[in-house]
Design a protein around this motif. Structure first.
Motif, PDB file in Angstrom:
ATOM      1  N   ILE A 292       0.826  -1.213   0.000  1.00  0.00           N
ATOM      2  CA  ILE A 292       0.000   0.000   0.000  1.00  0.00           C
ATOM      3  C   ILE A 292       0.859   1.263   0.000  1.00  0.00           C
ATOM      4  O   ILE A 292       0.468   2.283  -0.564  1.00  0.00           O
ATOM      5  N   GLY A 293       2.043   1.184   0.602  1.00  0.00           N
ATOM      6  CA  GLY A 293       2.943   2.334   0.548  1.00  0.00           C
ATOM      7  C   GLY A 293       3.397   2.620  -0.878  1.00  0.00           C
ATOM      8  O   GLY A 293       3.490   3.766  -1.303  1.00  0.00           O
ATOM      9  N   GLY A 294       3.663   1.564  -1.619  1.00  0.00           N
ATOM     10  CA  GLY A 294       4.087   1.716  -3.016  1.00  0.00           C
ATOM     11  C   GLY A 294       3.014   2.342  -3.883  1.00  0.00           C
ATOM     12  O   GLY A 294       3.296   3.186  -4.744  1.00  0.00           O
ATOM     13  N   ILE A 295       1.746   1.962  -3.661  1.00  0.00           N
ATOM     14  CA  ILE A 295       0.632   2.508  -4.450  1.00  0.00           C
ATOM     15  C   ILE A 295       0.516   4.017  -4.246  1.00  0.00           C
ATOM     16  O   ILE A 295       0.414   4.784  -5.210  1.00  0.00           O
ATOM     17  N   LEU A 296       0.532   4.452  -2.972  1.00  0.00           N
ATOM     18  CA  LEU A 296       0.389   5.883  -2.719  1.00  0.00           C
ATOM     19  C   LEU A 296       1.602   6.660  -3.206  1.00  0.00           C
ATOM     20  O   LEU A 296       1.476   7.776  -3.716  1.00  0.00           O
ATOM     21  N   PHE A 297       2.786   6.086  -3.078  1.00  0.00           N
ATOM     22  CA  PHE A 297       4.001   6.765  -3.533  1.00  0.00           C
ATOM     23  C   PHE A 297       3.927   7.050  -5.031  1.00  0.00           C
ATOM     24  O   PHE A 297       4.206   8.174  -5.478  1.00  0.00           O
ATOM     25  N   ILE A 298       3.524   6.065  -5.808  1.00  0.00           N
ATOM     26  CA  ILE A 298       3.449   6.239  -7.258  1.00  0.00           C
ATOM     27  C   ILE A 298       2.389   7.268  -7.636  1.00  0.00           C
ATOM     28  O   ILE A 298       2.631   8.154  -8.470  1.00  0.00           O
ATOM     29  N   SER A 299       1.202   7.194  -7.015  1.00  0.00           N
ATOM     30  CA  SER A 299       0.133   8.135  -7.355  1.00  0.00           C
ATOM     31  C   SER A 299       0.489   9.565  -6.940  1.00  0.00           C
ATOM     32  O   SER A 299       0.209  10.520  -7.671  1.00  0.00           O
ATOM     33  N   THR A 300       1.150   9.722  -5.785  1.00  0.00           N
ATOM     34  CA  THR A 300       1.569  11.053  -5.344  1.00  0.00           C
ATOM     35  C   THR A 300       2.640  11.615  -6.261  1.00  0.00           C
ATOM     36  O   THR A 300       2.632  12.809  -6.587  1.00  0.00           O
ATOM     37  N   LEU A 301       3.548  10.775  -6.701  1.00  0.00           N
ATOM     38  CA  LEU A 301       4.603  11.211  -7.611  1.00  0.00           C
ATOM     39  C   LEU A 301       4.004  11.691  -8.936  1.00  0.00           C
ATOM     40  O   LEU A 301       4.442  12.710  -9.486  1.00  0.00           O
ATOM     41  N   ILE A 302       2.975  10.992  -9.433  1.00  0.00           N
ATOM     42  CA  ILE A 302       2.314  11.396 -10.674  1.00  0.00           C
ATOM     43  C   ILE A 302       1.679  12.776 -10.517  1.00  0.00           C
ATOM     44  O   ILE A 302       1.850  13.663 -11.364  1.00  0.00           O
ATOM     45  N   VAL A 303       0.939  12.966  -9.411  1.00  0.00           N
ATOM     46  CA  VAL A 303       0.294  14.264  -9.164  1.00  0.00           C
ATOM     47  C   VAL A 303       1.339  15.365  -9.035  1.00  0.00           C
ATOM     48  O   VAL A 303       1.178  16.466  -9.583  1.00  0.00           O
ATOM     49  N   PHE A 304       2.412  15.090  -8.323  1.00  0.00           N
ATOM     50  CA  PHE A 304       3.475  16.071  -8.105  1.00  0.00           C
ATOM     51  C   PHE A 304       4.073  16.539  -9.435  1.00  0.00           C
ATOM     52  O   PHE A 304       4.233  17.736  -9.684  1.00  0.00           O
ATOM     53  N   VAL A 305       4.380  15.594 -10.308  1.00  0.00           N
ATOM     54  CA  VAL A 305       4.953  15.935 -11.614  1.00  0.00           C
ATOM     55  C   VAL A 305       3.953  16.728 -12.452  1.00  0.00           C
ATOM     56  O   VAL A 305       4.309  17.740 -13.080  1.00  0.00           O
ATOM     57  N   LEU A 306       2.691  16.311 -12.440  1.00  0.00           N
ATOM     58  CA  LEU A 306       1.665  16.989 -13.250  1.00  0.00           C
ATOM     59  C   LEU A 306       1.423  18.421 -12.791  1.00  0.00           C
ATOM     60  O   LEU A 306       1.258  19.327 -13.623  1.00  0.00           O
ATOM     61  N   ILE A 307       1.418  18.660 -11.476  1.00  0.00           N
ATOM     62  CA  ILE A 307       1.178  20.036 -11.022  1.00  0.00           C
ATOM     63  C   ILE A 307       2.397  20.921 -11.297  1.00  0.00           C
ATOM     64  O   ILE A 307       2.252  22.127 -11.530  1.00  0.00           O
ATOM     65  N   LEU A 308       3.597  20.344 -11.262  1.00  0.00           N
ATOM     66  CA  LEU A 308       4.789  21.130 -11.609  1.00  0.00           C
ATOM     67  C   LEU A 308       4.737  21.550 -13.076  1.00  0.00           C
ATOM     68  O   LEU A 308       5.124  22.672 -13.433  1.00  0.00           O
ATOM     69  N   ILE A 309       4.250  20.658 -13.932  1.00  0.00           N
ATOM     70  CA  ILE A 309       4.135  20.972 -15.359  1.00  0.00           C
ATOM     71  C   ILE A 309       3.041  22.020 -15.585  1.00  0.00           C
ATOM     72  O   ILE A 309       3.223  22.983 -16.339  1.00  0.00           O
ATOM     73  N   LYS A 310       1.918  21.836 -14.905  1.00  0.00           N
ATOM     74  CA  LYS A 310       0.767  22.723 -15.094  1.00  0.00           C
ATOM     75  C   LYS A 310       0.986  24.088 -14.446  1.00  0.00           C
ATOM     76  O   LYS A 310       0.546  25.122 -14.957  1.00  0.00           O
TER      77      LYS A 310
END
Length: 423
Positions: A151-169
């Protein structure tokens, strides 16, 4: 190091990260970004860096001695072990209550459990505690270890995706007439203390790292080297630090200055956090993020129940058992059950008392942890000197200097907080 030895060592650090990522990251870091933008970024970094040695010393001490920090506190003297016992009693109900309430909020948001029993609004919290206690009473450390990694791996990946997307946006535009809030007034300072109290987590639970390390040695029948133990711990610690920055950025980019605020109740807050993810990644991801967020909070709850019950069990053995106790195993089992029951009932009482004051409870729990931190830091530092461990395990000069700075910082800020409150 080789992969086989890493597999036997890996676990306590990841379990630590999962326990840390809960309230301090999902709640406090996001609030910091949403309310103050990047104004508190330096305090998040300071807390993570200056607390690092004292958490690391837990893994270092376990590797050096094969025993937990709690056993080490006994070596410092009875005053130390009794002092730690009292500190745990002062904080554990508030900590468990805060984590249970947040976990229940994410669970209720996902499954709508409160509607099943509207007259009993503590039902989701009770269910969280029952699940956490049930997994723990099965008595399988490996089960908790495995659940946390997934479960730690799932949240880490999803948070990383959001983090990258907001930096781009880029950040959301400010609302008309927005004025930046004052940081160094009483409200701001009180929140800074609460934020740092659990950043990355409460320092008084540093002993859990050593308890989990010792348990890992027992379950694998493998005694890791110092290098292997520190690799496991550092991996978990710096992942949690990175995620604290991610959550602060998510709050700062998506909420700060927009006029939108996160709800003050636990279920609404959970929904607000998940919507931030879904609006960034896409609405299709809402259910996936809801499951991930609930899972990581349940992992935090599992870690807290496991950590506190092991702590109370170990302290009880040290303080109240004789060296030749023939019924030690049975008595330890009874203490485990009693600890879980007392922890659950005490925490439920705190939640009932703070009914409708979600953020107040969180801030109080984190503040108590921050005020205890200097004493724990001094004790942990003392246990890794030449007097208590072999010279090969003594920290280097950089870690010693960082420790002195950390102790001064934690003590000074705690005294400053008390001054603000008392004047």
């Amino acid at each position: 190091m080789n992969w086989n030895s890493i597999k036997k060592t890996l676990g306590p650090g990841i379990l630590f990260a999962s326990t840390a990522i809960g309230v301090s990251h999902l709640v406090q870091s996001t609030r910091a970004g949403a309310d103050y933008g990047f104004a508190l970024f330096a305090f998040v970094i300071l807390a993570n860096v200056l607390k690092f040695p004292f958490f690391e010393y837990a893994a270092r001490y376990a590797a050096a001695t094969g025993e937990s920090l709690i056993d080490g506190y006994k070596r410092l003297g009875k005053f130390a072990i009794w002092g730690y016992f009292l500190a745990i009693l002062a904080s554990m109900f508030f900590v468990t209550a805060a984590i249970g309430l947040v976990t229940a909020g994410f669970m209720d948001n996902l499954f709508g459990l409160s509607s099943l029993w509207p007259s009993f609004n503590l039902f989701p919290v009770v269910l969280v505690f029952l699940i956490s206690a049930g997994v723990l009473l099965i008595g399988k450390f490996n089960l908790i270890d495995s659940i946390i990694k997934v479960i730690g791996g799932i949240l880490f990946i999803s948070t990383l995706i959001v983090f990258v997307l907001i930096l781009i946006k880029g950040p959301e535009p400010y609302a008309a007439g927005f004025k930046k809030p004052e940081v160094f007034n009483e409200v701001g300072i009180l929140f800074i203390v609460a934020l740092m109290g659990w950043m990355p987590t409460a320092l008084d639970i540093s002993s859990w790292v050593s308890l989990w390390s010792v348990e890992k040695m027992k379950t694998t029948n493998y005694r890791p080297t110092l290098k292997e133990s520190l690799f496991d711990f550092n991996l978990g610690y710096w992942i949690s630090v990175f995620l604290s920055i991610c959550f602060l950025c998510i709050g700062a980019y998506l909420l700060y200055g927009t006029g939108n605020v996160l709800p003050s109740d636990s279920v609404g807050f959970a929904d607000g956090i998940i919507k931030l993810y879904a609006e960034t990644i896409g609405q299709w991801s809402y259910i996936l993020i809801a499951i991930s967020a609930f899972s990581i909070m349940l992992g935090t709850s599992l870690g807290v129940f496991d950590g506190y019950s092991r702590t109370l069990q170990r302290i009880s053995k040290i303080l109240f058992f004789s060296e030749t106790d023939k019924n030690e195993e049975q008595r330890l089992r009874k203490i485990l059950i009693a600890s879980i029951l007392i922890l659950s009932l005490g925490s439920l009482s705190i939640i009932f008392f703070f009914k409708g004051q979600f953020k107040t409870l969180i801030d109080l729990a984190t503040t108590i942890s921050f005020l205890i931190a200097p004493l724990i830091a001094i004790a942990n530092f003392k246990l890794v000197t030449k007097k208590y461990v072999d010279e090969a395990f003594v920290p280097n000069r950089f870690m010693k200097v960082l420790s002195y700075i950390g102790i001064v910082f934690l003590t000074g800020f705690a005294l400053f907080y008390l001054y603000i409150k008392l004047t």
